[in-house]
Design a protein around this motif. Structure first.
Motif, PDB file in Angstrom:
ATOM      1  N   PRO A 267       2.461  -5.087   5.596  1.00  0.00           N
ATOM      2  CA  PRO A 267       3.804  -4.598   5.885  1.00  0.00           C
ATOM      3  C   PRO A 267       4.445  -3.468   5.181  1.00  0.00           C
ATOM      4  O   PRO A 267       4.116  -3.808   3.827  1.00  0.00           O
ATOM      5  CB  PRO A 267       4.694  -6.006   5.776  1.00  0.00           C
ATOM      6  CG  PRO A 267       3.463  -7.142   6.071  1.00  0.00           C
ATOM      7  CD  PRO A 267       2.201  -6.664   5.605  1.00  0.00           C
ATOM      8  N   SER A 268       5.523  -3.081   5.573  1.00  0.00           N
ATOM      9  CA  SER A 268       6.047  -1.767   4.863  1.00  0.00           C
ATOM     10  C   SER A 268       7.534  -2.162   4.618  1.00  0.00           C
ATOM     11  O   SER A 268       8.315  -1.551   4.228  1.00  0.00           O
ATOM     12  CB  SER A 268       5.995  -0.508   5.619  1.00  0.00           C
ATOM     13  OG  SER A 268       6.497  -0.583   7.148  1.00  0.00           O
ATOM     14  N   ILE A 269       7.703  -3.502   5.003  1.00  0.00           N
ATOM     15  CA  ILE A 269       9.219  -4.076   4.676  1.00  0.00           C
ATOM     16  C   ILE A 269       9.087  -5.359   4.467  1.00  0.00           C
ATOM     17  O   ILE A 269       7.912  -6.118   4.849  1.00  0.00           O
ATOM     18  CB  ILE A 269      10.189  -3.900   5.864  1.00  0.00           C
ATOM     19  CG1 ILE A 269      11.555  -4.217   5.305  1.00  0.00           C
ATOM     20  CG2 ILE A 269       9.436  -4.561   7.006  1.00  0.00           C
ATOM     21  CD1 ILE A 269      12.398  -3.667   6.416  1.00  0.00           C
ATOM     22  N   GLY A 270       9.893  -5.977   3.340  1.00  0.00           N
ATOM     23  CA  GLY A 270       9.995  -7.488   3.205  1.00  0.00           C
ATOM     24  C   GLY A 270       8.975  -8.164   1.996  1.00  0.00           C
ATOM     25  O   GLY A 270       8.613  -7.061   1.405  1.00  0.00           O
TER      26      GLY A 270
ATOM     27  N   ARG B  52       0.920  -3.172  -2.684  1.00  0.00           N
ATOM     28  CA  ARG B  52       1.884  -2.990  -1.542  1.00  0.00           C
ATOM     29  C   ARG B  52       3.224  -3.259  -2.221  1.00  0.00           C
ATOM     30  O   ARG B  52       4.215  -2.526  -2.116  1.00  0.00           O
ATOM     31  CB  ARG B  52       1.592  -3.661  -0.347  1.00  0.00           C
ATOM     32  CG  ARG B  52       2.557  -3.804   0.740  1.00  0.00           C
ATOM     33  CD  ARG B  52       2.818  -2.247   1.195  1.00  0.00           C
ATOM     34  NE  ARG B  52       1.642  -1.484   1.588  1.00  0.00           N
ATOM     35  CZ  ARG B  52       1.482  -0.907   2.775  1.00  0.00           C
ATOM     36  NH1 ARG B  52       2.671  -0.354   3.575  1.00  0.00           N
ATOM     37  NH2 ARG B  52       0.293  -0.297   3.121  1.00  0.00           N
TER      38      ARG B  52
ATOM     39  N   SER C  42      14.733   6.890  -1.051  1.00  0.00           N
ATOM     40  CA  SER C  42      14.928   5.639  -0.326  1.00  0.00           C
ATOM     41  C   SER C  42      15.160   4.526  -1.444  1.00  0.00           C
ATOM     42  O   SER C  42      14.674   4.733  -2.572  1.00  0.00           O
ATOM     43  CB  SER C  42      14.061   5.261   0.598  1.00  0.00           C
ATOM     44  OG  SER C  42      12.742   4.980   0.123  1.00  0.00           O
TER      45      SER C  42
ATOM     46  N   LEU D 130       6.410  -1.063  -2.517  1.00  0.00           N
ATOM     47  CA  LEU D 130       7.987  -1.323  -1.799  1.00  0.00           C
ATOM     48  C   LEU D 130       8.651  -1.154  -2.917  1.00  0.00           C
ATOM     49  O   LEU D 130      10.147  -1.002  -2.625  1.00  0.00           O
ATOM     50  CB  LEU D 130       7.916  -2.524  -1.117  1.00  0.00           C
ATOM     51  CG  LEU D 130       6.945  -2.798  -0.108  1.00  0.00           C
ATOM     52  CD1 LEU D 130       6.953  -4.481   0.399  1.00  0.00           C
ATOM     53  CD2 LEU D 130       7.569  -2.186   1.143  1.00  0.00           C
TER      54      LEU D 130
ATOM     55  N   ASN E 101      14.397  -7.052   0.097  1.00  0.00           N
ATOM     56  CA  ASN E 101      13.689  -8.277  -0.080  1.00  0.00           C
ATOM     57  C   ASN E 101      12.724  -8.415  -1.278  1.00  0.00           C
ATOM     58  O   ASN E 101      12.865  -9.389  -1.947  1.00  0.00           O
ATOM     59  CB  ASN E 101      12.922  -8.523   1.160  1.00  0.00           C
ATOM     60  CG  ASN E 101      13.772  -8.703   2.477  1.00  0.00           C
ATOM     61  OD1 ASN E 101      14.672  -9.704   2.653  1.00  0.00           O
ATOM     62  ND2 ASN E 101      13.692  -7.765   3.420  1.00  0.00           N
TER      63      ASN E 101
ATOM     64  N   ASP F  87      12.943  -1.775  -1.550  1.00  0.00           N
ATOM     65  CA  ASP F  87      13.020  -2.869  -0.536  1.00  0.00           C
ATOM     66  C   ASP F  87      13.804  -3.825  -1.068  1.00  0.00           C
ATOM     67  O   ASP F  87      13.500  -4.611  -2.107  1.00  0.00           O
ATOM     68  CB  ASP F  87      11.596  -3.368   0.175  1.00  0.00           C
ATOM     69  CG  ASP F  87      11.661  -4.399   1.157  1.00  0.00           C
ATOM     70  OD1 ASP F  87      11.824  -4.054   2.188  1.00  0.00           O
ATOM     71  OD2 ASP F  87      11.918  -5.622   0.748  1.00  0.00           O
TER      72      ASP F  87
END
Length: 233
Positions: free
Chosen positions: A155-158, A187, A198, A191, A203, A201
């Protein structure tokens, strides 16, 4: 009786739903099993003319989540509502023309017809999804092993996925735990690295500096320890 309550009443007349218990607080049909549950979510919005219904399907294996409660940043009731794997009708190309949201016209002759279409979709999806993910081993085969084999991206989020995947891998395929851990930490670092201006993340920020501690605790637990931490219902 509200329009949504009428829909639920109509659904409950079908023997398919006998295996589930309707839970009003989150508009869902729940089927508990030893160590978890299967759930059919019925998110909805009602206006003057239409009831918009968005079905979802989730499965929770308690051992995947229970050990992490001491580290989770969300309130305990929220954490205990976390699911292990989920899907919508779109997974089975049954999303409908509104992207997975179904419409029931109120106060018209099409009410029953609309309900039947949605009910049929729910039954098809529930049968497929709950058969596909009967066990944690199924989650590993369908969702985690492809990551280890380089066939699927992380995943790219969370952040929750990191702990959940590693927990399942530890139990189901411990021989691949270290490889998945290396990929997951790589990963996680990505993130936390601002890309193109940006922010990291939101989370992952909560856990990144404690990853060694959290994963150290997970790794200190035996499979038996993890299973003992299942929520008793």
């Amino acid at each position: 009786m509200t329009a949504f309550e009428k829909v639920i009443q109509y659904f409950e007349e079908d023997s398919f739903f006998n295996a589930y218990k309707y839970r009003k607080r989150d508009s869902s049909f729940v089927q508990k099993f030893d160590g978890g549950y299967r759930k059919i979510d019925l998110r909805h919005v009602c206006d003057f003319c239409f009831l918009w219904l968005h079905p979802g399907f989730t499965i929770r294996f308690d051992f995947v989540h229970r050990w992490f409660e001491k580290y989770g940043c969300k309130p305990l009731p929220v954490q205990r509502g976390n699911y292990t794997v989920g899907a919508t009708p779109k997974k089975y190309n049954l999303g409908g023309k509104y992207g997975g949201t179904y419409i029931i016209e109120l106060n018209t002759n099409s009410f029953i017809e609309d309900c039947d279409k949605i009910k049929q979709t729910i039954k098809i999806c529930a049968e497929k999804f709950f058969s596909e993910y009967k066990t944690p081993e199924d989650v590993y085969i369908h969702d985690i092993l492809p990551i280890i084999e380089g066939k699927k991206e992380l995943p790219s989020i969370g952040a929750d996925w990191l702990f959940e995947n590693l927990t399942i891998c530890k139990v189901v395929a411990p021989e691949n735990y270290e490889k998945l851990k290396d990929l997951s930490l790589e990963r996680a670092k990505w993130l936390m690295t601002p890309n193109g201006g940006s922010r990291p993340d939101g989370n992952m920020v909560h856990y990144y500096d404690r990853l060694d501690e959290i994963l150290g605790y997970l790794e200190s637990l035996s499979v038996e320890d993890l299973m003992k931490k299942c929520i008793k219902k």
